[in-house]
Design an enzyme around this catalytic site. Structure first.
Site, PDB file in Angstrom:
ATOM      1  N   LEU A  21       0.776  -1.343   0.076  1.00 33.84           N
ATOM      2  CA  LEU A  21      -0.214  -0.181   0.035  1.00 33.84           C
ATOM      3  C   LEU A  21       0.830   1.137   0.296  1.00 33.84           C
ATOM      4  O   LEU A  21       1.395   1.199   0.661  1.00 33.84           O
ATOM      5  CB  LEU A  21      -0.696  -0.149   1.228  1.00 33.84           C
ATOM      6  CG  LEU A  21      -1.791   1.650   1.751  1.00 33.84           C
ATOM      7  CD1 LEU A  21      -3.173   0.627   0.138  1.00 33.84           C
ATOM      8  CD2 LEU A  21      -2.155   0.812   2.460  1.00 33.84           C
ATOM      9  N   SER A  68       3.342  -6.364   1.870  1.00 32.28           N
ATOM     10  CA  SER A  68       2.475  -6.344   2.484  1.00 32.28           C
ATOM     11  C   SER A  68       1.204  -6.418   2.683  1.00 32.28           C
ATOM     12  O   SER A  68       0.823  -7.253   1.583  1.00 32.28           O
ATOM     13  CB  SER A  68       2.436  -4.599   3.215  1.00 32.28           C
ATOM     14  OG  SER A  68       1.972  -4.286   3.968  1.00 32.28           O
ATOM     15  N   GLN A  69       0.398  -5.385   1.445  1.00 27.14           N
ATOM     16  CA  GLN A  69      -1.201  -5.505   0.816  1.00 27.14           C
ATOM     17  C   GLN A  69      -0.805  -5.994  -0.326  1.00 27.14           C
ATOM     18  O   GLN A  69      -1.584  -6.906  -0.771  1.00 27.14           O
ATOM     19  CB  GLN A  69      -1.619  -4.222   0.445  1.00 27.14           C
ATOM     20  CG  GLN A  69      -3.469  -3.763  -0.337  1.00 27.14           C
ATOM     21  CD  GLN A  69      -3.294  -2.621  -1.030  1.00 27.14           C
ATOM     22  OE1 GLN A  69      -4.110  -2.413   0.212  1.00 27.14           O
ATOM     23  NE2 GLN A  69      -3.230  -2.148  -1.912  1.00 27.14           N
ATOM     24  N   ASP A  97       6.121  -4.867  14.291  1.00 26.94           N
ATOM     25  CA  ASP A  97       5.593  -4.691  12.796  1.00 26.94           C
ATOM     26  C   ASP A  97       5.272  -3.171  13.679  1.00 26.94           C
ATOM     27  O   ASP A  97       5.234  -2.036  12.554  1.00 26.94           O
ATOM     28  CB  ASP A  97       4.723  -5.778  12.288  1.00 26.94           C
ATOM     29  CG  ASP A  97       4.405  -5.210  11.166  1.00 26.94           C
ATOM     30  OD1 ASP A  97       4.736  -5.680   9.793  1.00 26.94           O
ATOM     31  OD2 ASP A  97       3.606  -4.186  10.856  1.00 26.94           O
ATOM     32  N   HIS A 152       7.174  -2.133  10.369  1.00 22.01           N
ATOM     33  CA  HIS A 152       6.723  -2.339   9.291  1.00 22.01           C
ATOM     34  C   HIS A 152       7.190  -2.180   8.112  1.00 22.01           C
ATOM     35  O   HIS A 152       8.049  -2.956   6.801  1.00 22.01           O
ATOM     36  CB  HIS A 152       5.623  -2.260   8.894  1.00 22.01           C
ATOM     37  CG  HIS A 152       4.670  -2.433   8.287  1.00 22.01           C
ATOM     38  ND1 HIS A 152       4.013  -3.825   8.476  1.00 22.01           N
ATOM     39  CD2 HIS A 152       4.117  -2.361   6.744  1.00 22.01           C
ATOM     40  CE1 HIS A 152       3.353  -3.984   7.134  1.00 22.01           C
ATOM     41  NE2 HIS A 152       3.470  -2.703   6.202  1.00 22.01           N
TER      42      HIS A 152
END
Ligand SMILES: *[C@@H]1O[C@H](CO)[C@@H](O)[C@H](O)[C@H]1NC(C)=O
Ligand SMILES: *[C@@H]1O[C@H](CO)[C@@H](O)[C@H](O)[C@H]1NC(C)=O
Ligand SMILES: *[C@@H]1O[C@H](CO)[C@@H](O)[C@H](O)[C@H]1NC(C)=O
Ligand SMILES: *[C@@H]1O[C@H](CO)[C@@H](O)[C@H](O)[C@H]1NC(C)=O
Ligand SMILES: *[C@@H]1O[C@H](CO)[C@@H](O)[C@H](O)[C@H]1NC(C)=O
Ligand SMILES: *[C@@H]1O[C@H](CO)[C@@H](O)[C@H](O)[C@H]1NC(C)=O
Length: 302
Positions: free
Chosen positions: A45, A111-112, A228, A283
């Site tokens: 993202l 991630s996404q 994270d 993250h």
């Protein structure tokens, strides 16, 4: 809800795009430069390929000559587009790379991007992904307040975001496609147009095919950790998630695992799932941390 049938472009439609023609033509003139499988990277993202400079450097050092493609699609704010649309775009981009890779490819998704990659794996019937590396991806969804959320939806917090996300309008934002509110599970099942389908938690006529497609992978590597700070609960990166009282339940206790809804249990019974829990990594550092690369990623890129 009615399951949305995701139409993949036919192969002839794919091969007619100029980009693909170009890729195919240039591939015909290239000699393979190393014995390593090509790597396809899908960003997260608000990211773009620029975020992966360090990772490309690490791969170049340990596996010189590897053909690495960081797919340059749905960058930055475009990454808020609904995930089925992104899956469609990414599948058109990765298809020719797969076609050129006789021994298969590795898919590394951040991630996404890890949810987009699951969409690819489930809906591409002839993908040839060897190892799927999921780098801090909310595989069982997200339920937590983050900076991203408060910036995007300032009038909402995690406890009431379901009011927005579990409407059709909300589902036109990628984030809502994997919003998983444990206190409104029925609404999630009814309204999630992406994750509930990928997980086969809501009825979908394609579930059997999607499971078969997903199970073509040889190995799945799940990387995540307690520091994270974005993925919530962080165990979602390893298919754990909250139950209705916000206690985190392990992957092995999830209904989708027990029912083998989309192939997770089968994959596990093949001993094809490797999970890494790495503390001390915020993250945005997962793809740039050399220790993470050396410990959790490097050995799978053969
Ligand atoms: C890979 O490393 C070599 C040797 O250090 C360097 O010459 C080359 O430019 C690097 N390639 C990439 C794509 O980083
Ligand atoms: C890497 O793979 C892509 C897609 O298959 C291809 O177009 C490109 O020419 C390859 N690059 C090299 C250096 O082999
Ligand atoms: C879903 O199922 C329909 C009907 O069986 C089929 O035509 C379609 O290609 C499938 N889509 C995917 C993405 O598997
Ligand atoms: C699911 O949504 C439909 C309409 O979209 C509604 O009729 C039905 O009551 C909903 N079911 C639940 C459990 O929310
Ligand atoms: C929450 O759920 C877990 C697992 O079902 C259970 O062991 C625990 O007692 C529950 N806690 C509360 C406060 O209800
Ligand atoms: C890099 O990863 C290690 C764990 O492998 C961690 O201890 C360290 O804090 C991380 N560094 C950064 C800058 O994220």
């Amino acid at each position: 809800m009615a399951c949305r049938v995701f139409p993949l472009p036919s192969r002839s439609a794919i091969s007619m795009t100029p980009l693909v023609l170009l890729l195919l033509l240039s591939a015909l003139c290239e000699q393979p430069v190393s014995g390593y499988k090509p790597i396809i990277i899908v960003h997260g993202l608000f990211d773009s390929p620029a975020e992966f400079k360090m990772l490309l450097h690490f791969i170049n050092q340990t596996h010189p000559g590897t053909n690495v493609t960081v797919v340059d699609l749905f960058d930055r704010s475009e990454s808020l587009q609904p995930l089925w649309k992104q899956v469609q775009g990414f599948s058109e981009a990765v298809y020719p790379i797969m076609q050129n890779a006789a021994n298969g490819v590795h898919l590394l998704c951040y991630s996404q991007g890890g949810l987009i990659c699951r969409g690819l794996l489930e809906t591409m019937p002839d993908h040839n992904v060897d190892t799927f590396i999921s780098l801090s991806s909310p595989q069982m969804g997200q339920y937590g307040d983050t900076d991203y959320l408060s910036r995007l939806f300032p009038q909402y917090v995690k406890s009431n975001l379901y009011r927005f996300c579990y409407k059709h309008m909300g589902q036109t934002f990628s984030i809502c496609n994997y919003w998983n509110d444990p206190h409104h599970h029925d609404l999630y099942l009814n309204r999630s147009e992406y994750l509930a389908l990928l997980n086969s938690e809501s009825n979908c006529p394609n579930a059997t095919n999607w499971k078969k497609n997903f199970l073509r992978i040889r190995r799945m590597v799940l990387i995540g950790g307690p520091d994270d700070g974005v993925i919530t609960p962080w165990q979602s990166s390893q298919f754990g998630f909250y139950n209705q009282n916000e206690t985190v339940m392990d992957m092995h206790e999830q209904e989708v695992y027990l029912q083998d809804a989309f192939g997770l249990k089968t994959l596990d019974s093949r001993r094809a799932i490797t999970r890494y829990t790495v503390p001390g990594v915020p993250h945005t550092n997962w793809h740039s941390n050399q220790t993470v690369y050396e410990t959790c990623i490097e050995k799978w890129l053969t």
